[in-house]
Design an enzyme around this catalytic site. Structure first.
Site, PDB file in Angstrom:
ATOM      1  N   PRO A 129      -6.304 -17.629   7.035  1.00 48.34           N
ATOM      2  CA  PRO A 129      -5.931 -18.481   8.470  1.00 48.34           C
ATOM      3  C   PRO A 129      -5.110 -19.740   7.929  1.00 48.34           C
ATOM      4  O   PRO A 129      -5.698 -20.587   7.323  1.00 48.34           O
ATOM      5  CB  PRO A 129      -7.039 -18.704   9.110  1.00 48.34           C
ATOM      6  CG  PRO A 129      -8.159 -17.815   8.650  1.00 48.34           C
ATOM      7  CD  PRO A 129      -8.044 -17.761   7.227  1.00 48.34           C
ATOM      8  N   GLU A 245       3.288  -2.651  -4.951  1.00 49.15           N
ATOM      9  CA  GLU A 245       3.024  -2.892  -3.444  1.00 49.15           C
ATOM     10  C   GLU A 245       4.462  -2.665  -2.592  1.00 49.15           C
ATOM     11  O   GLU A 245       4.280  -2.166  -1.448  1.00 49.15           O
ATOM     12  CB  GLU A 245       2.472  -4.181  -3.462  1.00 49.15           C
ATOM     13  CG  GLU A 245       1.766  -4.459  -2.147  1.00 49.15           C
ATOM     14  CD  GLU A 245       0.778  -5.600  -1.902  1.00 49.15           C
ATOM     15  OE1 GLU A 245       0.745  -6.040  -0.745  1.00 49.15           O
ATOM     16  OE2 GLU A 245       0.484  -6.296  -2.936  1.00 49.15           O
ATOM     17  N   ARG A 246       5.120  -3.430  -3.083  1.00 51.96           N
ATOM     18  CA  ARG A 246       6.515  -3.606  -2.458  1.00 51.96           C
ATOM     19  C   ARG A 246       7.409  -2.148  -2.277  1.00 51.96           C
ATOM     20  O   ARG A 246       7.982  -1.470  -0.969  1.00 51.96           O
ATOM     21  CB  ARG A 246       7.573  -4.480  -2.796  1.00 51.96           C
ATOM     22  CG  ARG A 246       7.028  -5.846  -2.301  1.00 51.96           C
ATOM     23  CD  ARG A 246       7.637  -7.112  -2.926  1.00 51.96           C
ATOM     24  NE  ARG A 246       7.157  -8.355  -2.526  1.00 51.96           N
ATOM     25  CZ  ARG A 246       7.076  -9.514  -2.989  1.00 51.96           C
ATOM     26  NH1 ARG A 246       7.897  -9.603  -4.281  1.00 51.96           N
ATOM     27  NH2 ARG A 246       6.637 -10.519  -2.714  1.00 51.96           N
ATOM     28  N   GLN A 339      15.823   5.132  21.541  1.00 58.54           N
ATOM     29  CA  GLN A 339      16.756   5.178  22.411  1.00 58.54           C
ATOM     30  C   GLN A 339      17.268   6.535  23.044  1.00 58.54           C
ATOM     31  O   GLN A 339      17.358   6.572  24.234  1.00 58.54           O
ATOM     32  CB  GLN A 339      17.862   4.427  21.813  1.00 58.54           C
ATOM     33  CG  GLN A 339      18.925   4.201  22.990  1.00 58.54           C
ATOM     34  CD  GLN A 339      18.320   3.009  23.995  1.00 58.54           C
ATOM     35  OE1 GLN A 339      17.604   2.389  23.831  1.00 58.54           O
ATOM     36  NE2 GLN A 339      19.211   3.096  25.298  1.00 58.54           N
ATOM     37  N   GLU A 370      12.451 -12.287   4.748  1.00 62.26           N
ATOM     38  CA  GLU A 370      13.083 -13.606   4.262  1.00 62.26           C
ATOM     39  C   GLU A 370      12.598 -13.748   2.817  1.00 62.26           C
ATOM     40  O   GLU A 370      13.268 -14.609   2.080  1.00 62.26           O
ATOM     41  CB  GLU A 370      12.643 -14.707   4.992  1.00 62.26           C
ATOM     42  CG  GLU A 370      13.113 -14.557   6.615  1.00 62.26           C
ATOM     43  CD  GLU A 370      12.403 -13.576   7.470  1.00 62.26           C
ATOM     44  OE1 GLU A 370      13.301 -12.767   8.479  1.00 62.26           O
ATOM     45  OE2 GLU A 370      11.413 -13.072   7.086  1.00 62.26           O
TER      46      GLU A 370
END
Length: 382
Positions: A129, A245-246, A339, A370
């Protein structure tokens, strides 16, 4: 477009995975979504078929094949069936590499057979956290006392933490004022250790079948023999698996975008508006054609990265490029597909609604879009 990633052995594995998913996962998936988790017996069944132990050495019950392409196939086949194996993916793509790379012989003997069989479930606890992506700022700490570390702290957003028997915990074992990244270690906390508590199961917007929990550690005595790798070296360890992982996130993004287009094509052929199938409208054709082109571009980029990963040649910046492009592409594609469903696309009973909510996290976990841009910019000398 033609793919040159898989061999005949891979395709045999694909047939096995497809059969299992169709027979055991698809019929029960709505029940698992409501329960918020996959049942333990599914992991054991996957293990008995050899689907979990591909990378684990043969002497511990695995196949001894350090070939990431088998992981790719599991994700692709789940997406094709409009389901996910989220917790399984996390164990194979994110957690198992730490055990394979850093477990000593005694730890391998203790843990690898159960990991291969699917009777030992695992999780990794890094995020806290208030820290988010700043892993150098973790507050969870472990102080050595004799043959134990005394562990205290809290973790959040822990995938698979509800059922995990083994939890790899990132903790600070020493402090260096001049190096925030130093002094971090990986400790394996086992189910049942006094002071180890599972908190609330987090109610997520998507990925409902994937349990995500909070964990707390109150004076948990973790034996020194459960130290994974060397003390104080964990930050370096974390970086070594980030590329895989990515890429794993990107694999899911491309496969789920492809599944979204497939289910949308089926729908627009059946749905009529003004007495005409929606598939006959020029806008529908143009939208689906554009999406198909985007998916193929992402697939080509991803396949190249997978082969580089298998050859241990994938750079961190290229992994970031692939994740950024594929996850952003997934967001665009799934939104446009929804859509075309009109109002029905907003109804939870249609798979496109779940594909839409599940897709949102892909641009967040394993590094936000980012953060990916920062990594890419650095590689450009910026």
């Amino acid at each position: 477009m033609r793919r040159e990633v898989f061999t005949e052995d891979h395709e045999e594995f694909r047939s096995l995975a497809r059969d299992f998913i169709n027979k055991r996962v698809v019929p029960e998936y709505p029940v698992w979504e409501k329960a918020g988790q996959m049942p333990r017996e599914i992991f054991a069944e996957l293990g008995s078929l050899g689907l979990l132990g591909i990378a684990i050495p043969e002497e511990f019950g695995g196949a001894g094949l350090r070939d990431y392409r088998y992981n790719v196939i599991l994700q692709e086949e789940a997406a094709r069936a409009l389901v996910t194996l989220s917790t399984v993916r996390t164990q194979l793509d994110v957690i198992l590499p730490y055990f394979l790379e850093y477990a000593n012989e005694e730890q391998r003997t203790r843990w690898f057979p159960g990991l291969a069989k699917g009777t030992l479930l695992s999780a990794i606890a890094m995020t806290e956290p208030g820290t988010g992506s700043d892993l150098a700022g973790v507050k969870t700490n472990a102080v050595r006392e004799g043959d134990d570390y005394v562990l205290n702290g809290a973790k959040t957003f822990i995938t698979g933490g509800l059922l995990a028997d083994l939890v790899i915990v990132l903790a600070r074992t020493s402090t260096d004022p001049d190096n925030r990244r130093g002094g971090l270690s990986l400790l394996v906390v086992e189910n049942g250790m006094p002071g180890f508590e599972r908190g609330r199961v987090l109610d997520k917007m998507g990925c409902k079948v994937q349990d995500t929990v909070e964990l707390s550690f109150d004076d948990v005595r973790v034996p020194v023999k459960n130290l994974l790798g060397e003390e104080g070296k964990a930050f370096g360890y974390l970086g070594r698996n980030l590329a895989q992982e990515r890429i794993a996130v990107a694999v899911g993004s491309v496969a789920q975008a492809r599944a979204a287009v497939a289910t949308t094509i089926d729908y627009v052929k059946e749905r009529k508006a003004f007495g005409t199938p929606v598939s006959s409208f020029q806008n529908t054709k143009f939208e689906l054609a554009a999406m198909s082109a985007e998916i193929e571009a992402g697939q080509a980029m991803l396949d190249r990265a997978v082969l580089d990963l298998v050859d241990d040649e994938l750079s961190g910046s290229d992994a970031a490029r692939v994740k950024l492009f594929c996850t952003e592409m997934q967001a665009r594609v799934v939104d446009r597909c929804l859509q075309l469903f009109g109002g029905y696309g907003y109804m939870a009973e249609y798979p496109i609604a779940r594909l839409y909510t599940d897709a949102r996290v892909a641009r967040i976990y394993a590094g936000t879009s980012e953060v990916m841009k920062v990594i890419i910019a650095k590689s450009l000398g910026l």
